[in-house]
Design an enzyme around this catalytic site. Structure first.
Site, PDB file in Angstrom:
ATOM      1  N   ASP A  64       0.886  -1.175   0.000  1.00  0.00           N
ATOM      2  CA  ASP A  64       0.000   0.000   0.000  1.00  0.00           C
ATOM      3  C   ASP A  64       0.916   1.215   0.000  1.00  0.00           C
ATOM      4  OD1 ASP A  64      -1.551   2.233   0.685  1.00  0.00           O
ATOM      5  OD2 ASP A  64      -2.928   1.027   1.893  1.00  0.00           O
ATOM      6  N   ASN A  93       3.770   3.269 -10.450  1.00  0.00           N
ATOM      7  CA  ASN A  93       2.596   3.451 -11.309  1.00  0.00           C
ATOM      8  C   ASN A  93       1.327   3.796 -10.524  1.00  0.00           C
ATOM      9  OD1 ASN A  93       0.696   2.695 -13.707  1.00  0.00           O
ATOM     10  ND2 ASN A  93       0.123   1.287 -12.064  1.00  0.00           N
ATOM     11  N   TYR A 162      -5.100  16.588  -8.127  1.00  0.00           N
ATOM     12  CA  TYR A 162      -4.362  15.543  -8.851  1.00  0.00           C
ATOM     13  C   TYR A 162      -3.235  16.167  -9.666  1.00  0.00           C
ATOM     14  CZ  TYR A 162      -3.635  11.895 -12.455  1.00  0.00           C
ATOM     15  OH  TYR A 162      -3.087  10.973 -13.319  1.00  0.00           O
ATOM     16  N   LYS A 166       0.851  15.625  -9.301  1.00  0.00           N
ATOM     17  CA  LYS A 166       1.668  15.031 -10.369  1.00  0.00           C
ATOM     18  C   LYS A 166       2.785  15.996 -10.807  1.00  0.00           C
ATOM     19  CE  LYS A 166      -0.245  10.919 -11.101  1.00  0.00           C
ATOM     20  NZ  LYS A 166       0.480   9.632 -11.066  1.00  0.00           N
ATOM     21  N   VAL A 193      -5.863   6.999 -21.237  1.00  0.00           N
ATOM     22  CA  VAL A 193      -5.994   5.546 -21.395  1.00  0.00           C
ATOM     23  C   VAL A 193      -7.315   5.056 -20.789  1.00  0.00           C
ATOM     24  CG1 VAL A 193      -4.848   3.338 -20.993  1.00  0.00           C
ATOM     25  CG2 VAL A 193      -3.474   5.428 -21.135  1.00  0.00           C
ATOM     26  N   THR A 195      -9.088   3.224 -18.613  1.00  0.00           N
ATOM     27  CA  THR A 195      -8.986   2.479 -17.348  1.00  0.00           C
ATOM     28  C   THR A 195     -10.059   3.047 -16.433  1.00  0.00           C
ATOM     29  OG1 THR A 195      -7.513   4.116 -16.367  1.00  0.00           O
ATOM     30  CG2 THR A 195      -6.452   2.318 -17.583  1.00  0.00           C
TER      31      THR A 195
END
Ligand SMILES: NC(=O)c1ccc[n+]([C@@H]2O[C@H](COP(=O)([O-])OP(=O)(O)OC[C@H]3O[C@@H](n4cnc5c(N)ncnc54)[C@H](OP(=O)(O)O)[C@@H]3O)[C@@H](O)[C@H]2O)c1
Length: 238
Positions: A64, A93, A162, A166, A193, A195
Site C-alpha cells: 500500500d 505506477n 491531482y 503530479k 488511457v 482504465t
C-alpha cells in the site's frame, strides 16, 4: 540464456499497472514483482499467475503506497525474491485521482491524500528500494506522471489536486535524477488511457499505451534522466 531483468510495479491490480505486468510476462527474461494493496482480491492479477502463455516469472507482493509500514515491508519481500540480485526497473505506477476539483475550492483532505499517494508514496518506495536498485546494472526508476502535470500543455483548471500532486512528482523525479547521476529517473505520461481512472471515453487502450511505455523505458539512457516523456517517447513540456 538471456540475462534476467527484474521489474517492480506498483498498482498492478488493474488498469495500466496490470497491463504492464501482462506484457512484461511475455518475455522469459523478465522477473516481475507485481505489487498491490490487496493481493487476495486482485483477481485479474492472480489469473496471470496461472496463465500458461506467460513466460516470465511473476511474484505478487502486498504494497500500500500510502502506508509506511507496508513500504518498509516491501524491502524484505524483494530481498526474498531477488536474493543477491538487483532491481533493474522500479515503476511507480499506482496513484489516485480525487476527482475534478478546482484551484479555489479544493480541500486540504483532497490535496493531502493526493500528495500522500502520488508524491510521498513514490518517494518513500524509491528510498526503500534504493539498495536493490544500486545493485542492478540498469538502475531505472519511472514515476508515472500525467499530461495534467504539465503547465506547458495547458489543460486548464480541472483536476487541481491531482494535477498539483503530479507536477510535484515531476519535481521529485528531477531532484532524484540530479542527486544520483548514476541512476536513470524519468517521469512518463501514459496518454489518456481507457482504465477506471481514464474512463471509457479515453483515446488509448491500455495495451497501446503500455507497449510503447515499455519501449520508452527499455531505451532510456543516462542522458534522458530527469526528463518527462510521453508514452510514445516524445518529450513533454514542463
Ligand atoms: N488512465 C489515464 O488516462 C491516465 C492518464 C494520465 C496518467 N495516468 C497515471 O497512470 C497510472 C495508472 O493509472 P490507471 O489509469 O491504471 O489508474 P486506475 O485504473 O485507477 O488504477 C490505479 C491503480 O493504483 C492502485 N492504487 C491506488 N491507491 C493505492 C494505494 N494506496 N496503494 C497501492 N495501490 C494503489 C490501484 O489499486 P486498487 O485496485 O487497490 O485500488 C490500481 O491498481 C497512475 O499513476 C495515473 O495517475 C493515467
Amino acid at each position: 540464456m538471456a540475462e534476467k531483468v527484474s521489474w517492480l510495479i506498483t498498482g498492478a491490480s488493474r488498469g495500466i499497472g496490470l497491463e504492464l505486468v501482462r506484457q512484461l510476462l511475455s518475455d522469459p527474461a523478465n522477473i516481475v514483482i507485481a505489487t498491490c494493496r490487496n493481493p487476495s482480491s486482485a483477481t485479474a492479477l492472480n489469473a496471470l499467475a496461472s496463465d500458461l502463455v506467460n513466460k516470465g516469472s511473476l511474484h505478487i507482493a502486498q504494497l500500500d503506497i500510502t502506508d509506511e509500514d507496508s513500504i518498509q515491508g516491501i524491502s524484505s519481500s524483494v530481498q526474498d525474491i531477488l536474493g543477491d540480485g538487483g532491481l533493474d526497473y522500479l515503476l511507480n505506477n499506482a496513484a489516485i485521482n480525487v476527482g475534478d476539483d478546482i484551484g479555489f475550492t479544493l480541500t486540504s483532505r483532497a490535496l493531502e491524500n493526493s500528495f500522500r499517494a502520488n508524491v510521498t508514496g513514490p518517494a518513500l518506495i524509491a528510498q526503500a528500494l534504493l539498495p536493490f536498485i544500486e545493485k542492478s546494472n540498469r538502475k531505472l526508476i519511472m514515476n508515472m506522471s500525467s499530461g495534467l502535470a504539465s503547465i506547458g500543455i495547458d489543460l486548464g483548471p480541472k483536476n487541481a489536486s491531482y494535477s498539483i500532486s503530479k507536477t510535484a512528482l515531476n519535481m521529485l523525479t528531477y531532484k532524484q535524477a540530479k542527486i544520483r547521476p548514476d541512476l536513470i529517473v524519468v517521469c512518463v505520461d501514459p496518454g489518456w488511457v481507457k482504465t477506471d481512472m481514464g474512463g471509457q471515453g479515453a483515446f488509448l487502450e491500455p495495451h497501446e499505451s503500455v507497449s510503447q511505455i515499455i519501449k520508452v523505458l527499455t531505451s532510456r539512457k543516462q542522458e534522458h534522466s530527469g526528463g518527462f516523456f510521453r508514452y510514445d517517447g516524445e518529450t513533454v513540456p514542463w
